[in-house]
Enzyme design. Structure first.
Site, PDB file in Angstrom:
ATOM      1  CG  ASP A 191      -9.481   4.627   4.427  1.00  0.00           C
ATOM      2  OD1 ASP A 191     -10.005   4.519   3.307  1.00  0.00           O
ATOM      3  OD2 ASP A 191      -8.392   5.203   4.633  1.00  0.00           O
ATOM      4  CB  SER A 204      -9.961   4.667  -4.286  1.00  0.00           C
ATOM      5  OG  SER A 204      -9.133   3.620  -3.863  1.00  0.00           O
ATOM      6  CG  ASP A 230      -2.275   0.728   0.903  1.00  0.00           C
ATOM      7  OD1 ASP A 230      -2.225   1.980   0.991  1.00  0.00           O
ATOM      8  OD2 ASP A 230      -3.309   0.117   0.584  1.00  0.00           O
ATOM      9  CG  ASP A 231       0.450   6.093   0.484  1.00  0.00           C
ATOM     10  OD1 ASP A 231       1.457   6.291  -0.218  1.00  0.00           O
ATOM     11  OD2 ASP A 231      -0.381   6.984   0.759  1.00  0.00           O
ATOM     12  CG  ASP A 244      -6.277   6.135  -2.295  1.00  0.00           C
ATOM     13  OD1 ASP A 244      -7.486   6.421  -2.393  1.00  0.00           O
ATOM     14  OD2 ASP A 244      -5.692   6.030  -1.211  1.00  0.00           O
ATOM     15  NE  ARG A 263     -12.167   1.137   0.604  1.00  0.00           N
ATOM     16  CZ  ARG A 263     -11.313   1.954   1.208  1.00  0.00           C
ATOM     17  NH1 ARG A 263     -10.021   1.784   1.058  1.00  0.00           N
ATOM     18  NH2 ARG A 263     -11.745   2.928   1.980  1.00  0.00           N
ATOM     19  CE  LYS A 316      -6.028   1.049  -1.466  1.00  0.00           C
ATOM     20  NZ  LYS A 316      -5.859   0.687  -0.033  1.00  0.00           N
TER      21      LYS A 316
HETATM   22  C1  GLA Z   1      -6.548   6.005   1.601  1.00  0.00           C
HETATM   23  C2  GLA Z   1      -7.064   4.616   1.266  1.00  0.00           C
HETATM   24  C3  GLA Z   1      -6.468   3.594   2.231  1.00  0.00           C
HETATM   25  C4  GLA Z   1      -4.951   3.646   2.125  1.00  0.00           C
HETATM   26  C5  GLA Z   1      -4.455   5.047   2.404  1.00  0.00           C
HETATM   27  C6  GLA Z   1      -2.966   5.199   2.138  1.00  0.00           C
HETATM   28  O1  GLA Z   1      -7.009   6.440   2.833  1.00  0.00           O
HETATM   29  O2  GLA Z   1      -8.465   4.566   1.311  1.00  0.00           O
HETATM   30  O3  GLA Z   1      -6.942   2.292   1.915  1.00  0.00           O
HETATM   31  O4  GLA Z   1      -4.556   3.207   0.863  1.00  0.00           O
HETATM   32  O5  GLA Z   1      -5.131   6.011   1.592  1.00  0.00           O
HETATM   33  O6  GLA Z   1      -2.503   6.485   2.326  1.00  0.00           O
END
Ligand code: GLA
Length: 450
Positions: A257, A228, A117-118, A196, A253, A194
């Site tokens: 979150d 997202s 992820d990030d 975002d 999504r 993914k």
């Molecule tokens: C958003 C996404 C999360 C995650 C964060 C990372 O909030 O919805 O799932 O990926 O960013 O910064």
């Protein structure tokens, strides 16, 4: 009825949806035949590419909801590897979890993707090439050796990016370099993206998200595409266009979150329950609603609450993406995560998302049509009884099968999906079904049609 729609009608809608099952590509065929007669092979090829680009994702991936592991919920943006050597977002974290996914039996149960992820990026792109650069300290070898390791042990590799100028944690996003970044993902052997939506105009997303999906496809490397986009629209009070979404994304999504608490799980359940009429019909093979990661194995959920999340997520045909420290998952929670019978519900080949069908005395009934289906078009069902109660004792509740929407005259063979002594016998529509649900817990059954 929570949705205000009689149960029979709800199920009739589900059947209708099933009968109109489609692959997004099928609609192109007549056009292709017409042109094939008049132009040569090259022309046909170019046209195919064009139609493909214009009409959507159609990448043949995610025919059942993706399963895997992702870093965000548990490991967030921990980047200090001196302070948190086992938790920081680094090559080591993902190698460790890839190995655990295999060695602890998760891969055998169906979990497949290891997703970064990030917070994996350098703050700046490469000066000369403008390519994205993985953090040089935490990913000293770049991403290819990690991808190789993941592939060598039979898994697939996922990566987070953001459509806007920056990721949500402030690293560079794709917006001005979409083609280059799609190509770079292919060079890094990425299997799942993914994307975002922080630091972007929501009004640009209807063009931008499909465009990035097209660019991913154009690389020739199959990559699952998780968007997202609708979560940002819903947040801004706009109605997502799910018809368009399912043409362009393999999953999306829908909403906020998830955090490490029952409260968060309950909010997501309520969101999906309340909005099911406009969300549920759009799920199906190749395109899924995503209520966010599984929390099991972390700090916030009890044993019963863990069973609850796993059951409801499988009713919702949710991607089963864990976010936890796989080395620290207690055996009884691991059993829930690897429960083959529950996973089979999630992965049911019909891909029909379930619904919250009724609520009585704060026991919610969530139901999903699954296989096997008998010749008179009667489905089997997975049915979860989710307790929203917290008055100490397990709560005994009685329903007739008819009340649950189970009308097959020959009846159903009933199996408890969480108990070892699981065979409960045959029940017919007029019979009573009694269950006893722990506070904030769930009981979960398969009604196999006879
Ligand atoms: C958003 C996404 C999360 C995650 C964060 C990372 O909030 O919805 O799932 O990926 O960013 O910064």
């Amino acid at each position: 009825m929570l949705s205000g729609v009689p149960q029979r009608t709800q199920h009739a809608q589900i059947y209708k949806f099933m009968n109109s099952y489609h692959s997004p590509g099928l609609t192109h065929r007549p056009q292709l035949r017409m042109y094939r007669a008049s132009i040569g092979f090259l022309g046909t090829f170019l046209l195919l590419q064009l139609l493909h680009c214009g009409m959507g994702l159609d990448n043949g991936l995610a025919l059942t909801p993706p399963m895997g592991w992702m870093s965000w919920e548990r490991f967030r943006c921990l980047t200090d590897c001196e302070l948190y050597p086992n938790e920081c977002i680094s090559e080591q974290l993902f190698r460790r979890h890839a190995d655990l996914l295999v060695n602890e039996g998760y891969a055998d149960a169906g979990y497949e993707y290891i997703i970064i992820d990030d917070c994996w990026l350098e703050k700046d792109r490469d000066n000369k090439t403008q390519k994205l650069v993985a953090d040089k300290k935490r990913f000293p070898n770049g991403l290819n050796p990690l991808a190789d390791h993941i592939h060598n042990i039979g898994l697939k590799f996922g990566l987070y990016q953001d459509y806007g100028t920056n990721t949500c944690a402030g690293f560079p996003g794709v917006i001005k370099h979409m083609q280059l970044d799609a190509q770079t993902f292919a060079e890094w052997d990425v299997d799942y993206v993914k994307l975002d939506g922080c630091y972007a105009n929501i009004s640009d997303m209807a063009v931008g998200y499909p465009e990035f999906g097209r660019l991913l496809n154009a690389t020739g490397r199959p990559m699952v595409y998780s968007c997202s986009w609708p979560a940002y629209q819903e947040d801004a009070g706009e109605m997502p266009d799910y018809t368009s979404l399912k043409q362009h994304c393999n999953l999306w999504r829908n909403w906020d979150d998830i955090d490490d608490s029952l409260e968060s799980v309950a909010q997501i359940m309520d969101y999906f329950g309340k909005n099911q009429d406009r969300i549920q019909p759009h799920a199906g093979p190749g395109h899924w609603n995503d209520p966010d990661m599984l929390l099991l194995g972390n700090y916030g959920l009890s044993y019963d609450q863990s069973k609850l999340q796993m059951a409801i997520w499988s009713i919702m045909a949710a991607p089963l993406i864990m976010s936890n420290d796989l080395a620290a998952v207690r055996p009884e929670i691991k059993d829930i995560l690897q429960n083959r019978k529950v996973i089979a519900v999630d992965q049911d080949v019909l891909g029909i998302q379930g619904r919250r069908v009724l609520s009585k005395n704060q026991i919610e009934v969530w139901s999903r049509p699954i296989t096997p289906v008998v010749s008179n078009n009667q489905h089997s069902y997975a049915v979860a009884f989710a307790s929203r109660r917290s008055d100490g004792a397990p709560y005994r509740i009685v329903f007739t099968l008819k009340e649950l929407g189970l009308h097959n005259a020959a009846g159903y063979n009933v199996e408890d999906l969480y108990e070892d002594k699981s065979k409960l016998g045959i029940f017919r529509p007029a019979n009573q079904f009694i269950t006893r649900v722990n506070p904030n817990g769930v009981t979960f059954y398969k009604f196999t049609v006879l």
